[in-house]
Design an enzyme around this catalytic site. Structure first.
Site, PDB file in Angstrom:
ATOM      1  N   GLU A  86       0.837  -1.197   0.000  1.00 35.71           N
ATOM      2  CA  GLU A  86       0.000   0.000   0.000  1.00 35.71           C
ATOM      3  C   GLU A  86       0.877   1.253   0.000  1.00 35.71           C
ATOM      4  O   GLU A  86       1.864   1.331   0.729  1.00 35.71           O
ATOM      5  CB  GLU A  86      -0.896  -0.024   1.238  1.00 35.71           C
ATOM      6  CG  GLU A  86      -1.913   1.091   1.317  1.00 35.71           C
ATOM      7  CD  GLU A  86      -2.859   0.919   2.501  1.00 35.71           C
ATOM      8  OE1 GLU A  86      -3.857   1.644   2.554  1.00 35.71           O
ATOM      9  OE2 GLU A  86      -2.587   0.050   3.361  1.00 35.71           O
ATOM     10  N   LYS A 155      -9.244   3.211  -2.693  1.00 39.17           N
ATOM     11  CA  LYS A 155      -9.579   2.406  -1.523  1.00 39.17           C
ATOM     12  C   LYS A 155     -10.996   2.718  -1.069  1.00 39.17           C
ATOM     13  O   LYS A 155     -11.382   3.891  -0.944  1.00 39.17           O
ATOM     14  CB  LYS A 155      -8.583   2.705  -0.395  1.00 39.17           C
ATOM     15  CG  LYS A 155      -8.615   1.727   0.761  1.00 39.17           C
ATOM     16  CD  LYS A 155      -7.453   2.005   1.722  1.00 39.17           C
ATOM     17  CE  LYS A 155      -7.432   1.029   2.886  1.00 39.17           C
ATOM     18  NZ  LYS A 155      -6.303   1.277   3.809  1.00 39.17           N
ATOM     19  N   CYS A 216      -5.706  -3.434   1.960  1.00 40.47           N
ATOM     20  CA  CYS A 216      -5.488  -3.510   3.402  1.00 40.47           C
ATOM     21  C   CYS A 216      -6.766  -3.647   4.223  1.00 40.47           C
ATOM     22  O   CYS A 216      -7.318  -4.718   4.354  1.00 40.47           O
ATOM     23  CB  CYS A 216      -4.682  -2.294   3.866  1.00 40.47           C
ATOM     24  SG  CYS A 216      -3.918  -2.529   5.498  1.00 40.47           S
ATOM     25  N   SER A 401      21.060  -0.681  34.032  1.00 42.30           N
ATOM     26  CA  SER A 401      20.912  -0.608  35.486  1.00 42.30           C
ATOM     27  C   SER A 401      21.139  -1.930  36.198  1.00 42.30           C
ATOM     28  O   SER A 401      21.321  -1.956  37.409  1.00 42.30           O
ATOM     29  CB  SER A 401      19.505  -0.106  35.829  1.00 42.30           C
ATOM     30  OG  SER A 401      18.541  -1.095  35.491  1.00 42.30           O
ATOM     31  N   ASP A 405      14.350  -4.570  32.787  1.00 42.27           N
ATOM     32  CA  ASP A 405      13.909  -3.744  31.666  1.00 42.27           C
ATOM     33  C   ASP A 405      15.083  -3.286  30.806  1.00 42.27           C
ATOM     34  O   ASP A 405      15.061  -3.434  29.575  1.00 42.27           O
ATOM     35  CB  ASP A 405      13.120  -2.539  32.183  1.00 42.27           C
ATOM     36  CG  ASP A 405      11.767  -2.932  32.746  1.00 42.27           C
ATOM     37  OD1 ASP A 405      11.229  -3.954  32.301  1.00 42.27           O
ATOM     38  OD2 ASP A 405      11.260  -2.231  33.635  1.00 42.27           O
TER      39      ASP A 405
END
Length: 755
Positions: A86, A155, A216, A401, A405
């Site tokens: 697209e 579209k 899409c 750290s 995470d």
């Protein structure tokens, strides 16, 4: 006449006259049959291609070259139809640039250069670009053959929720099966002599089959266009998409693609964009070719290749046999209005109705899916690679750290280095050249085949500790950095923290102390926040100067953040701390999924140190550690990460406010929790969610991976200032709590009396 022909010349005469005439008659008969019914039973083998392209918003020349490369590859595989993603000429994510007339001018310029290229002849092309028709902007498919534009198909249904705002830029073509004439730009008229083209909801009729296009979002709608097209004789459907990656989303897309032809029959060619288009999304490719509900070809979901073309050879006769059901025939004859058919006076089948032993139909195969852990390892890694190579960055800097995470963020960068290494070993010249540029390597013989060596050149980490940090987190960070190859430094920033606090003391005459030593909650929070914010300042200083310290004058590094989606939702982070970075690859991933990813990476990437990260208690290490107290994230938040994930899904996906969320959790969490406990948890979540809403406006752009992401800038549009009391909702919640408690007390009395 026939008597005059010598018997010995009869064979030559037959070959020279009658046999060619017979072939011509058969071809004309075939042509007429297709034109009138669209159901020729001769049996044709057609080779078709679809692709995934790593397009980039407004990179008109680069996008054009990748389109040309895909056409070249399709033709090399003997395809007579090529389908692209697209808006592939502009890149999908141009956003408000679609409102600029320059975007449309440059689109036509690039499209004209594609049509004029002789290498694009001999194949039917389905290319995506925006078009202005009668002063209205449309998202269109451009269907062409041998330099002639056959149809512009706008579209019908636009994506306009979640991450998408297509109706901000485009207008849907709301007239189904309606077509009108479009006047082509002067540029195209001068190049090709073509002045007009049909514009609207039509299909292409070749000499041996009928092709229809949908785009899409139309696949995801309840009444998808391919249904009506199938009943009107269309045999080949193309779908060109800009569909982004989201954890566990691929199953939904694949089910819909298979279902499109499982019920109606036909061939479905799905094309998708791949890569970071310049924003938070990663388009995950996975082009597919499906016939009669069975997968014939599937592209990669994540890859470093800018151009990937997949091909399949199909037998049209299989489609016609599949559609021989009485119900299909009855519904087809009840079609009230047919599609206008734009003629293509050519065949997609190179051999016509003749048997060619060298053309072999493609056999079905099973769909390949990645696990969520693999998706986390691959998607954000590819996103980071696209971003750093296209922004001319010199690599990444991460405050490491020792927690899970920042560990997950580091491992994603390690995964990126592994993908680069694998692509280099396969000879991907684009990846090799990009790696040399990012690493500032002048040696043209060097290639990034060793992921640890490559990481040492482009990935920098630092442990920014204080007196509140533990030796365990410091050691974990150092060991992980060594294992993955990052250039690592360790720093104690106590003197910097103390200096800032002293400045405050000099200015006010008061020195704050931690709560554990007798200070107030206000002091305690301020002392934590100053540590976090100073880490952000140091991160940008090191990101700019660390390459310089290593005699690399190329430039700065991209600073990576590492706040997960659940912490963002709760607001459990300091505004303008280390969460304020250039990019955050885990900002859309839940803590639960991150833990699973780390377990996966420990084994798959041979990093045993990761097990220590998983077993450690999540802590910010911003308060002093004593014999009786160690700071804990979940205790600080007043809720577990699993609970946060559930709150997020109910709030965003189920669209729950406080009252409806309480009702849903009331049935799910009782009797494990009392109604009052559930009420306290729900009220607590919405309180912190509301008071921290302002933090979302400054969050680092994050890789979108979770469908309950609170990303304020694109995906989750809500006010900044919300009353955290939710008075009416909380009043209704407490009415139910009190009613439940009265009922429970009544049952207890009855039970006691009976005994």
């Amino acid at each position: 006449m026939f008597a005059a022909v010598e018997e010995t010349d009869l064979g030559k005469w037959y070959d020279s006259l009658l046999y060619p005439m017979l072939l011509l008659l058969l071809e004309l008969s075939e042509y007429d049959t297709v034109r009138s019914t669209g159901n020729n039973k001769m049996g044709h083998l057609i080779t078709v291609s679809t692709c995934s392209l790593n397009q980039w918003s407004l990179d008109f020349l680069g996008n054009r070259d990748r389109i040309l490369e895909s056409i070249k590859l399709a033709k090399q595989q003997n395809s007579t139809l090529r389908v692209g993603p697209e808006l592939e000429i502009t890149g999908y994510g141009c956003l408000d640039h679609f409102l600029e007339t320059d975007t449309y001018l440059h689109s036509w310029e690039m499209y004209g250069s594609i049509l004029a290229n002789p290498e694009t002849f001999g194949i039917l092309l389905d290319i995506g670009m925006p078009v202005i028709h009668k002063n209205v902007r449309y998202n269109c498919r451009m269907i062409s053959y041998d330099g002639k534009i056959l149809l512009i198909r706008p579209k019908l249904w636009l994506a306009n929720d979640g991450n998408y705002r297509e109706m901000r830029f485009f207008t849907p073509w709301q007239r189904v099966k309606y077509v009108e004439t479009h006047s082509l730009p002067t540029l195209i008229q001068r190049l090709f002599g073509q002045k007009t083209v049909r514009f609207g909801d039509a299909v292409i009729e070749a000499m041996d089959t009928v092709i229809g296009a949908e785009t899409c979002e139309e696949l995801f709608t309840p009444q998808s266009p391919h249904i009506a097209m199938a009943l009107d004789g269309v045999e080949i459907f193309t779908n060109s998409s800009g569909s982004h990656h989201e954890l566990r989303k691929l199953h939904t897309r694949m089910d819909l693609i298979q279902e499109a032809t499982q019920k109606c029959g036909g061939v479905y060619l799905y094309s998708n964009q791949r890569g970071c288009d310049g924003d938070r999304l990663y388009y995950d490719g996975c082009a597919m070719i499906v016939m009669n509900g069975k997968v014939l070809a599937q592209g990669a979901q994540f890859a470093m290749d800018d151009v990937e073309v997949i091909t399949a050879t199909i037998d049209l006769d299989d489609i016609r046999s599949y559609r021989s059901l009485i119900s299909h025939g009855l519904q087809s004859t009840n079609v009230e209005q047919s599609y206008e058919r734009v003629s293509l006076d050519s065949k997609l089948s190179p051999s016509g109705f003749q048997f060619d032993p060298e053309i072999i139909p493609t056999k079905p195969q099973a769909i390949r899916y990645h696990t969520p852990e693999e998706e986390i390892a691959l998607g954000p890694a590819c996103w980071l690679w696209d971003y750093v190579r296209r922004c001319n960055g010199g690599g990444f800097f991460l405050p490491l750290s020792g927690g899970i995470d920042s560990c997950a963020t580091a491992v994603i960068v390690h995964s990126m280095c592994r993908l680069v290494s694998e692509a280099a070993k396969k000879g991907n010249k684009q990846v090799i050249n990009d790696a040399r540029k990012i690493a500032n390597v002048k040696d043209q013989d060097w290639e990034p085949v060793d992921p640890v060596d490559f990481a040492n050149r482009i990935f920098h980490t630092a442990y920014l500790g204080t007196e509140n940090s533990s030796s365990e987190t410091r050691d974990r960070a150092a060991q992980l950095a060594q294992d993955i190859g990052s250039y690592h430094i360790g720093l104690n920033m106590d003197s910097l923290v103390s200096s800032v606090i002293t400045v405050f003391e000099v200015a006010t005459g008061k020195r704050p102390i931690f709560k554990i030593f007798g200070g107030s909650q206000v002091e305690n929070l301020a002392l934590q926040n100053i540590q976090a914010r100073l880490r952000m300042v140091l991160s940008y200083l090191f990101a700019q100067l660390l390459p310089w310290c290593r005699d690399n004058q190329r430039g700065g590094l991209l600073v990576l953040g590492s706040a997960n989606v659940d912490e963002c939702l709760r607001g459990y982070l300091t505004k303008y701390d280390c969460s304020s970075a250039d990019l955050n690859p885990i900002g859309g991933i839940s803590k639960t999924d991150l833990k699973k990813f780390i377990r996966y990476a420990a084994d798959q990437f041979d990093l045993p140190i990761l097990i220590d990260f998983i077993t450690a208690t999540p802590t910010a290490e911003l308060e002093p550690i004593t014999a009786d107290y160690v700071q804990s994230d979940e205790i600080d938040m007043g809720m577990s990460y699993d609970e946060l994930s559930q709150y997020g899904q109910l709030r965003k996906i189920s669209k729950c406010g406080p009252y409806s969320m309480f009702l849903k959790l009331y049935h799910e969490w009782t009797p494990r929790l009392t109604p009052r406990q559930i009420a306290e948890k729900v009220r607590g979540f919405f309180w912190f969610y509301a008071v921290n809403r302002h933090k979302m406006t400054t969050m680092t752009p994050s890789y979108h991976a979770e469908n309950y992401s609170p990303d304020d800038n694109r995906f989750d549009l809500r006010p900044i200032l919300i009353s955290p009391r939710f008075e009416l909702a909380n009043q209704k919640i407490m009415e139910i709590v009190e009613m439940s408690e009265r009922r429970e007390q009544g049952k207890s009395v009855e039970d006691l009396t009976v005994d």
